[in-house]
Scaffold this motif. Sequence first.
Motif, PDB file in Angstrom:
ATOM      1  N   LEU A  10      13.488   3.770   4.928  1.00 28.72           N
ATOM      2  CA  LEU A  10      13.267   4.847   3.964  1.00 28.72           C
ATOM      3  C   LEU A  10      14.602   5.238   3.337  1.00 28.72           C
ATOM      4  O   LEU A  10      15.579   5.498   4.051  1.00 28.72           O
ATOM      5  N   PRO A  87      11.721   4.564  -6.936  1.00 27.83           N
ATOM      6  CA  PRO A  87      10.439   4.677  -6.211  1.00 27.83           C
ATOM      7  C   PRO A  87       9.524   3.472  -6.447  1.00 27.83           C
ATOM      8  O   PRO A  87       8.788   3.081  -5.532  1.00 27.83           O
ATOM      9  N   THR A  90       9.318   0.523  -3.974  1.00 25.65           N
ATOM     10  CA  THR A  90       8.605   0.663  -2.709  1.00 25.65           C
ATOM     11  C   THR A  90       7.598  -0.467  -2.538  1.00 25.65           C
ATOM     12  O   THR A  90       6.731  -0.675  -3.393  1.00 25.65           O
ATOM     13  N   THR A 115      10.739   1.801   1.538  1.00 24.60           N
ATOM     14  CA  THR A 115      10.138   2.988   0.931  1.00 24.60           C
ATOM     15  C   THR A 115      11.237   3.781   0.245  1.00 24.60           C
ATOM     16  O   THR A 115      12.214   4.171   0.883  1.00 24.60           O
ATOM     17  N   SER A 117      12.007   7.149  -1.784  1.00 25.31           N
ATOM     18  CA  SER A 117      11.471   8.475  -2.112  1.00 25.31           C
ATOM     19  C   SER A 117      12.149   9.034  -3.364  1.00 25.31           C
ATOM     20  O   SER A 117      13.313   8.768  -3.621  1.00 25.31           O
TER      21      SER A 117
END
Length: 118
Positions: A10, A87, A90, A115, A117
């Motif tokens: 992430l 994003p 992802t 991922t 964000s």
Amino acid sequence: VQLQASGGGLVQAGGSLRLSCAASGRSFSRYTMGWFRQAPGKEREFVTAISWSGDKTYYADSAKGRFTISRDSPKNSIYLQMNSLKPEDTAVYYCSAWGGSLSGIDYWGTGTLVTVSS
């Protein structure tokens, strides 16, 4: 024969990640190696590839200028440096090996989830 991808995680938009793909079971020094990705609800798409000699690289438009593929043939490994992540990057990223056959990719690796964000 196994291609093991790692390095996903992430990260915030604008950040960086470095993916690795370690091959085992045979030498891939004569294979074009690459990365594909599959976002939720979408088809798998090409991201980048590197020739067996390492002197030619290919990038999808979405990856140009932000991603860099490299390989270390003695280590039977390839890498994907991803910068300025968005994003829309992802996805599950898969490494691959292509020996030049018309039937397409010869080996697929395990995936690693990236991922990003916002």
